[in-house]
Scaffold this active site. Structure first.
Site, PDB file in Angstrom:
ATOM      1  N   GLU A 193       0.654   9.940  88.156  1.00  0.00           N
ATOM      2  CA  GLU A 193       1.249   8.716  87.393  1.00  0.00           C
ATOM      3  C   GLU A 193       0.791   9.000  85.995  1.00  0.00           C
ATOM      4  OE1 GLU A 193       3.432   6.407  85.640  1.00  0.00           O
ATOM      5  OE2 GLU A 193       3.636   6.270  87.511  1.00  0.00           O
ATOM      6  N   GLY A 218       2.910   1.449  89.253  1.00  0.00           N
ATOM      7  CA  GLY A 218       3.666   0.450  89.944  1.00  0.00           C
ATOM      8  C   GLY A 218       5.240   0.664  89.267  1.00  0.00           C
ATOM      9  N   GLY A 219       5.327   1.547  88.412  1.00  0.00           N
ATOM     10  CA  GLY A 219       6.704   1.879  87.827  1.00  0.00           C
ATOM     11  C   GLY A 219       7.141   0.905  86.870  1.00  0.00           C
ATOM     12  N   CYS A 277       9.407  -1.701  87.682  1.00  0.00           N
ATOM     13  CA  CYS A 277       9.785  -2.835  88.054  1.00  0.00           C
ATOM     14  C   CYS A 277       8.575  -3.750  87.836  1.00  0.00           C
ATOM     15  CB  CYS A 277      10.358  -2.554  89.463  1.00  0.00           C
ATOM     16  SG  CYS A 277      10.449  -4.493  90.407  1.00  0.00           S
ATOM     17  N   HIS A 298      22.581 -30.764 105.530  1.00  0.00           N
ATOM     18  CA  HIS A 298      23.394 -31.337 104.337  1.00  0.00           C
ATOM     19  C   HIS A 298      22.271 -32.026 103.667  1.00  0.00           C
ATOM     20  CE1 HIS A 298      26.003 -33.676 101.859  1.00  0.00           C
ATOM     21  NE2 HIS A 298      25.232 -34.952 102.204  1.00  0.00           N
TER      22      HIS A 298
END
Length: 466
Positions: free
Chosen positions: A35, A40-41, A43, A448
């Protein structure tokens, strides 16, 4: 120069590379993950997670600003953008450390290398660390997961000016007085509403005739109205041919429009005109890896390049640039390499996505434009959001649901412009995977009051298109 060999070498720590590293390591392989920037890139570091964290702050600001509509009176609103950014940073740092822990502590067999990788041959990499000697690395298989970066348009005067990328804007600790956004895609729309709610003046400048080029006209018109009602200025059909900045720091964009020449001025300029692949510094020509005309890596349905044993995952191979597609790329490669007798393809898979404006736009399957282009027979159901009880009770009445149905009464696609539109869209995706007929939704017992009750009612006026 030392030479180290691995079973697998992954270039890039994104949403495909990280889980692939752990899966291969758990299968007993020696894995190196390289890296150059942050674990984590996109995103985690400058995409989905930081943007959505800051959108949450913008939503709170909007709730406070509109609280009197709900009978609540309070103090005057003030945005502390530095605190907003600090909250975002705290969230992202925890996520980034989680990735590091997962790769280095929770799974054995993974070596994380920080630095730059470039091919010297089909199975060989030259690794350049920030400090220390160069290293030659080789592997039986190599996986490229280096993602994209902001594409900067070729406009006279732009080069050398202090414009902002989305990455830079996310770290800006001053609130722009007037933010100009060049580009009307989903990134531009999310930032436009965010900064308008923080208190900035915002202008979107888009060269096309509508926002969100993949969407139907009625969806784009409705979303445009929602944004303009909040005070966002939208300029469509604007061909920006000159950018300048004066001594006071004010940007001027000179654009040709159908109404004539316009000069659009603002204190800050965000470039959001798309993404370009990070392929230019990888030495791909040394390995003979083919690129398309836009610089993306060409792959087959198994995500393998033209060079056997070299794969490309995530945004780097072109196509839809979404985190969930990148993660599915991991699953495709994992199953094809590690699961005996199980084959997966990256072709013909569903493409759900969500634009995180408020209300959200959730999309799955075909829209009307696509169905018409393919000459398909369909019926369409449209339901205004204000007819849903939950919408009236919460005051979130903007938008509509639009669902396409085929001659066999099955769902072809849906566009849900509605509060919680992404969650509602996923319900339609499940229905499509299960091949249920729309009548089963009409007669389903749904709690509902919930947003999902719209599934009972959306098909009431199902009809052939005009």
């Amino acid at each position: 120069m030392p030479n180290t060999s691995y079973d697998a070498l992954i270039i890039g720590s994104g949403q495909a590379g990280n889980p692939l590293a752990t899966a291969l390591a758990d299968a007993g392989q020696r894995v190196a993950l390289i890296e150059e920037n942050l674990l984590g890139g996109s995103c985690i570091n400058y995409g989905c997670s930081p943007v959505k964290a800051m959108l949450a702050s913008a939503e709170r600001a909007h709730q406070l600003r509109t609280a009197t509509d709900f009978g609540i009176k309070g103090a005057e609103l003030k945005t502390d953008i530095a605190a907003v950014v600090a909250r975002k940073d705290e969230i992202i740092e925890a996520m980034r450390e989680g990735v590091r822990s997962n790769l280095t502590e929770e799974h054995k067999g993974i070596t994380v290398l920080e630095g730059h990788a470039a091919f010297t041959g089909p199975r060989n990499i030259l690794f350049t660390p920030p400090t220390g000697p160069l290293q030659e690395l080789s592997a039986k298989r190599i996986f490229i997961n280096t993602g994209t970066r902001a594409a900067i348009p070729d406009i006279e005067g732009l080069d050398g000016l202090p414009y902002l990328s989305t990455t830079q804007l996310l770290d800006l600790k001053e609130l722009p007085e007037h933010l100009l956004i060049l580009g009307g895609g989903y990134i531009g729309l999310e930032f436009s509403q965010m900064y308008r709610r923080f208190g900035s003046k915002v202008t979107i400048i888009e060269s096309g005739t509508q926002l969100l080029e993949r969407e139907d006209d009625d969806v784009c018109e409705a979303l445009s109205k929602i944004l303009t009602d909040e005070g966002v200025e939208i300029v469509l059909g604007a061909d920006v041919r000159l950018v300048s900045r004066n001594e006071q720091g004010v940007f001027t964009l000179t654009a040709s429009t159908k109404q004539g020449e316009r000069r659009l001025r603002g204190t800050h300029l965000l470039i959001a005109t798309g993404r370009t692949p990070n392929t230019d510094t990888l030495g791909l020509e040394q390995a003979g890896i083919k690129l398309d005309e836009k610089g993306f890596i060409e792959v087959n349905e198994c995500l393998e390049t033209n060079v056997r044993g070299v794969f490309a995952l995530g945004d780097i191979h072109g196509g839809p640039q979404f985190t969930h597609i990148s993660y599915d790329d991991f699953r495709v490669v994992r199953d094809n390499l590690l699961t005996r007798g199980k084959r997966r393809s990256a072709k013909q898979r569903p493409l759900p996505y969500c634009v995180y404006t408020e209300p959200q736009l959730g999309r799955i399957g075909l829209n009307e434009s696509q169905a018409q282009e393919q000459g398909l027979d369909y019926r369409v159901a449209v339901m205004p959001v204000h007819t849903i009880g939950r919408a009236r009770e919460t005051g979130r009445t903007e938008g509509f649901w639009k669902v396409l149905v085929d001659p066999q009464d099955r769902i072809m696609g849906a566009a849900i412009l509605c509060a919680e539109g992404g969650e509602l869209m996923t319900m339609f995706q499940l229905v499509m995977m299960g091949k249920l007929k729309y009548q089963e939704l009409q007669n389903m017992v749904i709690a509902h009051p919930s947003w999902a009750e719209g599934l009972n009612n959306v098909f009431a006026k199902l009809a052939k298109p005009d």
